[in-house]
Design an enzyme around this catalytic site. Structure first.
Site, short mmCIF file in Angstrom:
data_model
loop_
_atom_site.label_atom_id
_atom_site.label_comp_id
_atom_site.label_asym_id
_atom_site.label_seq_id
_atom_site.Cartn_x
_atom_site.Cartn_y
_atom_site.Cartn_z
N LYS A 37 -12.57 -1.93 6.04
CA LYS A 37 -11.73 -2.86 6.79
C LYS A 37 -12.20 -2.98 8.23
O LYS A 37 -12.22 -4.05 8.79
CB LYS A 37 -10.27 -2.41 6.77
CG LYS A 37 -9.72 -2.04 5.40
CD LYS A 37 -9.48 -3.24 4.51
CE LYS A 37 -9.30 -2.89 3.05
NZ LYS A 37 -8.15 -2.08 2.72
N TRP A 73 0.83 -1.21 0.00
CA TRP A 73 0.00 0.00 0.00
C TRP A 73 0.86 1.25 0.00
O TRP A 73 0.52 2.26 -0.63
CB TRP A 73 -1.01 -0.01 1.15
CG TRP A 73 -2.06 -1.06 0.92
CD1 TRP A 73 -2.25 -2.20 1.65
CD2 TRP A 73 -3.04 -1.10 -0.14
NE1 TRP A 73 -3.28 -2.94 1.11
CE2 TRP A 73 -3.79 -2.29 0.02
CE3 TRP A 73 -3.36 -0.25 -1.20
CZ2 TRP A 73 -4.84 -2.64 -0.84
CZ3 TRP A 73 -4.41 -0.60 -2.06
CH2 TRP A 73 -5.13 -1.78 -1.87
N ASP A 102 -1.99 6.53 6.33
CA ASP A 102 -3.07 5.67 5.82
C ASP A 102 -3.39 4.69 6.95
O ASP A 102 -2.56 3.85 7.31
CB ASP A 102 -2.56 4.94 4.58
CG ASP A 102 -3.57 3.94 4.01
OD1 ASP A 102 -4.64 3.74 4.60
OD2 ASP A 102 -3.26 3.35 2.94
C1 LIG Z 1 -7.55 -1.57 1.39
C2 LIG Z 1 -6.49 -0.56 1.55
C3 LIG Z 1 -6.34 0.51 0.67
C4 LIG Z 1 -7.22 0.69 -0.55
O1 LIG Z 1 -8.50 0.98 -0.18
P1 LIG Z 1 -9.65 1.27 -1.27
O2 LIG Z 1 -10.75 1.71 -0.39
O3 LIG Z 1 -9.90 -0.03 -1.96
O4 LIG Z 1 -9.16 2.31 -2.17
C5 LIG Z 1 -5.35 1.43 0.92
N1 LIG Z 1 -4.53 1.31 1.97
C6 LIG Z 1 -4.63 0.28 2.83
C7 LIG Z 1 -3.70 0.22 4.00
C8 LIG Z 1 -5.62 -0.67 2.66
O5 LIG Z 1 -5.73 -1.69 3.53
#
Ligand SMILES: *Cc1c(COP(=O)(O)O)cnc(C)c1O
Length: 360
Positions: A196, A102, A172
């Site tokens: 998540k 990521w 993030d």
């Molecule tokens: C799932 C995830 C993303 C991407 O998320 P989307 O909502 O599909 O754009 C980005 N960063 C992390 C750490 C993730 O787990």
């Protein structure tokens, strides 16, 4: 009661109580005669749902009043673009810490908009650890420092925060949102997709310090400008109303169950149960440095990948769903987000033990 345990990395398990409330309120929310899905986003019913969701999130995370909370769309992936677009503020570059898949995606998007200095990378260790802070080459003139707090695929999590001085720290937190105490005041900006740990896909939450807003390139689309989104209280266009409603039910569930401190203690216990079992086993292995192991996503491999299919088939029969690892790394991954009860982790460990006895 559901009999299965869902270990999906995302979209992922939600608290059963929340789903039951949503089901009970599906046709008629609180006597309004409408489903939440059918409400105008400017009507008083939905506005109340929206305001309560924000207030509860602020309370849970203890978000200071000089931070805006934005309910956006486009996933965490769109934030890989919105962060540099809004936070470069005329500066030449930003610092990025690369701890895995990521992080790499965030770096790739940021490079389209400005300079990127990869100040530290876990590439040499095949992304099995967070690079030690002493090795970081931060640029004091950077617009911000970006990191991925929990790498959902590699299972590497920051269990500490770097010192970045006056340079805003951006993280993030998609896959560790509300899983542990986070001191928001240490950050310029936090963002994450909801699917998540918070609710259904379609909602992205941004928490941003207000002094960082309002310095975007002149041709910035309104939808991509945090300041304009904040000034319009995330209602520049129709927000993802149903996703925000479910997120609000999850916030309420967390509040009723002791808030972040209580869920963090549960998450620590769940992760310990699983890692302790893996570490003493001869069949399973997790490659991540002990100090940097994710509490939310536990990747593991079997000693012989010919056992992967029988392992997954047996798991599914035992009601343990979605344990297949990410396509880029293979093996297994157990995501044990807030809504995964400890009974689910115990059931997984019991299954892993029985499988090891049969195949070890
Ligand atoms: C799932 C995830 C993303 C991407 O998320 P989307 O909502 O599909 O754009 C980005 N960063 C992390 C750490 C993730 O787990």
């Amino acid at each position: 009661m559901r009999k299965n345990f869902n270990f999906s990395a995302g979209p992922a398990v939600l608290p059963e109580e929340v789903l039951q409330t949503a089901a009970a309120e599906m046709l008629d929310w609180h006597g309004s005669g409408q489903s939440v899905m059918e409400m105008s986003h400017r009507g008083k019913e939905y506005m109340a749902i929206h305001a309560k969701a924000e207030a509860d999130l602020r309370e849970l995370m203890d978000i200071p009043s000089n931070y805006k909370v934005l309910f956006l769309q486009g996933g965490a992936t769109l934030q890989f673009t919105m962060v540099p677009l809004n936070l470069l503020r005329g500066k030449a570059s930003a610092d990025y810490i690369n701890t895995g898949e990521w992080s790499k995606k965030a770096i790739k998007e940021a490079k389209l908009l400005g300079g990127v200095n990869v100040a530290a990378s876990g590439a040499d260790g095949n992304f099995t650890a967070v690079p030690a802070e002493s090795t970081w080459k931060l640029d004091p003139a950077a617009a911000y420092v970006h990191l991925c707090m929990n790498e959902t695929i590699g299972g590497v999590e920051f269990n500490w925060l770097p010192k970045t001085g006056d340079v805003p720290l951006v993280a993030d937190i998609s896959s560790c949102f509300l899983s542990r105490k986070v001191d928001v005041s240490k950050f310029g900006l936090l963002y994450g997709g909801a699917q998540k740990n918070i609710g259904p896909a379609g909602l992205t939450i941004v928490i941003v310090r207000d002094d960082l807003l309002g310095v975007t390139p002149a041709n910035t689309a309104q939808m991509l400008d945090y300041k304009i989104q904040a000034d319009n209280e995330s209602m520049l266009n129709t927000p993802p109303t149903y996703a925000i409603y479910i997120a609000g039910l999850v916030f309420d569930w967390l509040k009723r169950n002791g808030g972040i401190a209580a869920i963090e203690a549960k998450n620590v216990a769940k992760a310990r149960l699983l890692y302790d079992y893996i570490d003493q086993s001869k069949l399973y292995r997790n490659p991540v440095a002990l100090a940097d192991r994710s509490r939310m996503n536990v990747p593991f491999t079997l000693i012989d990948d010919k056992l992967d299919k029988p392992f997954l088939d047996g798991a599914e029969k035992a009601g343990l769903l979605q344990l297949k690892g990410h396509r880029s790394v293979g093996g297994m991954r157990a995501s044990i987000y807030n809504a995964m009860p400890i009974e689910g982790v115990q059931a997984l460990v019991d299954y892993m033990r029985a499988f090891e006895v049969a195949h070890g």
